[in-house]
Enzyme design. Structure first.
Site, PDB file in Angstrom:
ATOM      1  N   CYS A  89     -10.049  30.752   2.837  1.00  0.00           N
ATOM      2  CA  CYS A  89      -9.008  30.349   2.286  1.00  0.00           C
ATOM      3  C   CYS A  89      -8.858  29.595   0.739  1.00  0.00           C
ATOM      4  O   CYS A  89      -8.402  30.007  -0.161  1.00  0.00           O
ATOM      5  CB  CYS A  89      -7.852  29.525   3.123  1.00  0.00           C
ATOM      6  SG  CYS A  89      -8.648  27.810   3.567  1.00  0.00           S
ATOM      7  N   HIS A 142      -6.576  23.878   5.108  1.00  0.00           N
ATOM      8  CA  HIS A 142      -6.190  25.361   4.933  1.00  0.00           C
ATOM      9  C   HIS A 142      -5.438  25.243   3.707  1.00  0.00           C
ATOM     10  O   HIS A 142      -4.540  24.439   3.444  1.00  0.00           O
ATOM     11  CB  HIS A 142      -5.551  25.662   6.252  1.00  0.00           C
ATOM     12  CG  HIS A 142      -5.321  27.273   6.139  1.00  0.00           C
ATOM     13  ND1 HIS A 142      -6.141  28.275   6.166  1.00  0.00           N
ATOM     14  CD2 HIS A 142      -4.228  27.850   5.930  1.00  0.00           C
ATOM     15  CE1 HIS A 142      -5.756  29.586   6.044  1.00  0.00           C
ATOM     16  NE2 HIS A 142      -4.648  29.342   5.711  1.00  0.00           N
ATOM     17  N   HIS A 158      -3.134  33.787   2.178  1.00  0.00           N
ATOM     18  CA  HIS A 158      -4.189  32.956   2.572  1.00  0.00           C
ATOM     19  C   HIS A 158      -5.228  33.903   3.320  1.00  0.00           C
ATOM     20  O   HIS A 158      -4.991  35.154   3.686  1.00  0.00           O
ATOM     21  CB  HIS A 158      -3.651  31.986   3.244  1.00  0.00           C
ATOM     22  CG  HIS A 158      -2.796  32.396   4.349  1.00  0.00           C
ATOM     23  ND1 HIS A 158      -3.302  31.861   5.576  1.00  0.00           N
ATOM     24  CD2 HIS A 158      -1.962  33.043   4.661  1.00  0.00           C
ATOM     25  CE1 HIS A 158      -2.325  32.454   6.535  1.00  0.00           C
ATOM     26  NE2 HIS A 158      -1.488  33.182   5.887  1.00  0.00           N
TER      27      HIS A 158
END
Length: 186
Positions: A89, A142, A158
């Site tokens: 990510c 994340h 992502h």
């Protein structure tokens, strides 16, 4: 005996890497207790975005960054990856911004300290969304890049451990429950 012990240690290291990577665990569920009832707390409501005026990015490089990130759609997940052969990510955002001469830190946690913090109603294309996907640790692990706001819903690109580089909606339960904050770095 030593070989068996070495194999066990190697396996534990691999498990630790997998569990600490982007999106590797289930989301935290925030609940509140009211008269023996549990209700889930919503972090994001598309109505907030739907009813606000769409903000245009101040810097046109944002569209180049988004288009470059989208060119990786479908790329498989690889911890620490920054190429078409595999991407995580923060690697996706790192290379997308770097391609446009903007330096970002390499990890999602470090990225979450950059730029200006935003209310969701102020989010636009090119902004970063940060998440806590590990229910056992309250740390940002994340990150995603906003690529569009469609019918009030925030869409972001992502890289996930299960599906690789994809575009998701912030209103999806998993991402909604894991959402922490949005930031603008450009």
């Amino acid at each position: 005996m030593k070989m068996k012990q070495g194999l066990r240690i190697s396996l534990m290291v691999l498990i630790a890497i997998f569990l600490s990577s982007c999106g590797a665990s289930k989301p935290k569920v925030v609940t509140t207790k009211t008269e023996n009832k549990r209700t889930k707390t919503k972090h994001y409501d598309p109505e907030v975005t739907r009813n606000s005026k769409t903000i245009k990015p101040k810097d046109d490089r944002v569209y180049d960054i988004v288009n470059y990130a989208i060119s990786f759609e479908g790329t498989k997940y690889k911890y620490g990856g920054t190429t078409k052969r595999g991407m995580d990510c923060s690697g996706l955002l790192f290379v997308s911004f770097q391609e446009n001469d903007i330096q970002l830190p390499r990890t999602s946690r470090a990225m979450s300290l950059q730029g200006e913090r935003l209310y969701l109603k102020d989010v636009t294309v090119g902004d970063l969304l940060f998440f806590e996907t590990n229910k056992n640790r309250k740390v940002i692990n994340h990150v995603g890049l906003v690529v569009d706001i469609s019918q009030g819903d925030i869409l972001f690109i992502h890289s996930t451990t299960s599906r690789g580089v994809v575009i998701s909606k912030l209103s999806e339960n998993y991402w909604n429950n894991s959402f922490v904050m949005a930031r603008r770095v450009i």
